[in-house]
Write an enzyme that holds these catalytic residues in place. Sequence first.
Site, PDB file in Angstrom:
ATOM      1  CE  LYS A 197       9.218 -12.931 -28.273  1.00 26.08           C
ATOM      2  NZ  LYS A 197       9.056 -11.258 -26.876  1.00 26.08           N
ATOM      3  CG  ASP A 224      11.114 -16.250 -26.457  1.00 28.38           C
ATOM      4  OD1 ASP A 224      10.963 -15.197 -25.365  1.00 28.38           O
ATOM      5  OD2 ASP A 224      11.470 -15.097 -27.249  1.00 28.38           O
ATOM      6  CG  ASN A 273      -2.578  -0.621   0.764  1.00 34.70           C
ATOM      7  OD1 ASN A 273      -2.719  -1.677  -0.225  1.00 34.70           O
ATOM      8  ND2 ASN A 273      -3.488  -1.258   1.697  1.00 34.70           N
ATOM      9  CG  HIS A 331      11.220 -14.965 -18.469  1.00 37.87           C
ATOM     10  ND1 HIS A 331      11.011 -14.037 -19.062  1.00 37.87           N
ATOM     11  CD2 HIS A 331      12.141 -15.603 -19.748  1.00 37.87           C
ATOM     12  CE1 HIS A 331      11.832 -13.222 -20.134  1.00 37.87           C
ATOM     13  NE2 HIS A 331      12.245 -14.225 -20.625  1.00 37.87           N
ATOM     14  NE  ARG A 332      15.853  -9.750 -15.793  1.00 35.42           N
ATOM     15  CZ  ARG A 332      17.097  -9.132 -15.870  1.00 35.42           C
ATOM     16  NH1 ARG A 332      16.757  -8.537 -14.133  1.00 35.42           N
ATOM     17  NH2 ARG A 332      17.115  -8.172 -16.736  1.00 35.42           N
ATOM     18  CG  HIS A 389      15.960 -14.727 -18.143  1.00 37.13           C
ATOM     19  ND1 HIS A 389      17.153 -14.235 -19.227  1.00 37.13           N
ATOM     20  CD2 HIS A 389      15.440 -15.682 -17.837  1.00 37.13           C
ATOM     21  CE1 HIS A 389      16.695 -15.616 -20.063  1.00 37.13           C
ATOM     22  NE2 HIS A 389      15.779 -16.518 -18.655  1.00 37.13           N
ATOM     23  CE  LYS A 397      14.050 -14.321 -29.636  1.00 41.99           C
ATOM     24  NZ  LYS A 397      13.498 -13.846 -28.619  1.00 41.99           N
TER      25      LYS A 397
END
Length: 461
Positions: free
Chosen positions: A169, A194, A112, A288-289, A322, A167
């Site tokens: 992706k 991906d 908050n 993964h971020r 990552h 790729k």
Amino acid sequence: MDQSNRYANLNLTEKDLIAGGRHVLCAYIMKPKAGFGNFLQTAAHFAAESSTGTNVEVSTTDDFTRGVDALVYEIDEAKQLMKIAYPIDLFDRNIIDGRAMIASFLTLTIGNNQGMGDVEYAKMYDFYVPPAYLKLFDGPSTTIKDLWRVLGRPVVDGGFIVGTIIKPKLGLRPQPFANACYDFWLGGDFIKNDEPQGNQVFAPFKETVRLVNDAMRRAQDKTGQPKLFSFNITADDHHEMVARGEYILETFADNADHIAFLVDGYVAGPAAVTTARRRFPKQYLHYHRAGHGAVTSPQAKRGYTAFVLSKMARLQGASGIHTGTMGFGKMEGEAADRAMAYMITEDSADGPYFHQEWLGMNPTTPIISGGMNALRMPGFFKNLGHSNLIMTAGGGAFGHIDGGAAGAKSLRQAEQCWKEGADPVAFAKEHREFARAFESFPHDADALYPNWRGQLGLAAA
């Protein structure tokens, strides 16, 4: 209302708070909004809102409540710095096992208080966890050592794991996707989904899993080397994550230890990370971020930094996360990101504001991605100081002029170049895939090695 008499004590010292072992310490950069209280008053209100207080005194407060107040213990108005000590008893614990949860940590320290009317902005830059609280977190159950073991390498300094992201992706159907996996595995070690790849209508999950399993087995037979894949099991529903994970392990059978599970930890949250950590403790947990830049970007004045995110990921149990490219790739980052890499890999490390002892908690591997290719890697390794990491180069592999397998080989040669302390252009003369990376990525080549064309001659024609 001025709450500084209750929620601030500038006589407290950080040394004594750490020695006491009963407080989580957080460092923020904060700016009060004009027209409200001064810096200390705003900081105290922030601490109140983050713990036991509200904007008025309430009749239900007693002496015990006051004993668990969060306290501002240090301010530097010129640097916009405030440090707050949170008693560890404030944080929620599981009823099933008494363990700590990152959801509670975030709710108090960055909850908050992010919407307070008298705060222009506030962003967490570092935090310290005392031993009594640290021991309540799961931490990683698997590490890069488990991957090195599968790859047949030493479990100490096993070195660079050459990886990629298939790729494009999105848009590949299952068979072309599996074909791309096979091609890369002829030269590389590790492939990850991906972050958006899952169960699209044009790429059914189960069909893709079966075909990737076949591609892995064929690549292993062809090369005589083990291969690794990180499957995305992220979902809103805990049961969906478990169903995906179980299907993958059933399909890969005797190669189950070649499989990591990827979780989009920022968008899916701590519950998804903990689901993967606890339901699949034998699998490498790949955090993964995606989306984190909304709060961690240097342009964002609220939230927390990528350093804080990575430190939380280790507590949650991420085997790898990552960490960016320290300014050597396409994503935001800087050379100082190496402090993040040290914080998640070492047992004793310094952050921007606090020193942290990890008490033997397993490390989290830095996973490097985002615009990397073989030409950028020697400088990256030099800046970091070692190559014990996973690197996932999508364009850096499949953008190679000779295809994914050659791209993978060029990345491995880049590590060899750095280890030998060789001049990259001179090294390229004896290593074809690395030399062809100069032709594949001429913009980078021109920026990093301005005279490469003349030095490589026909190799760069």
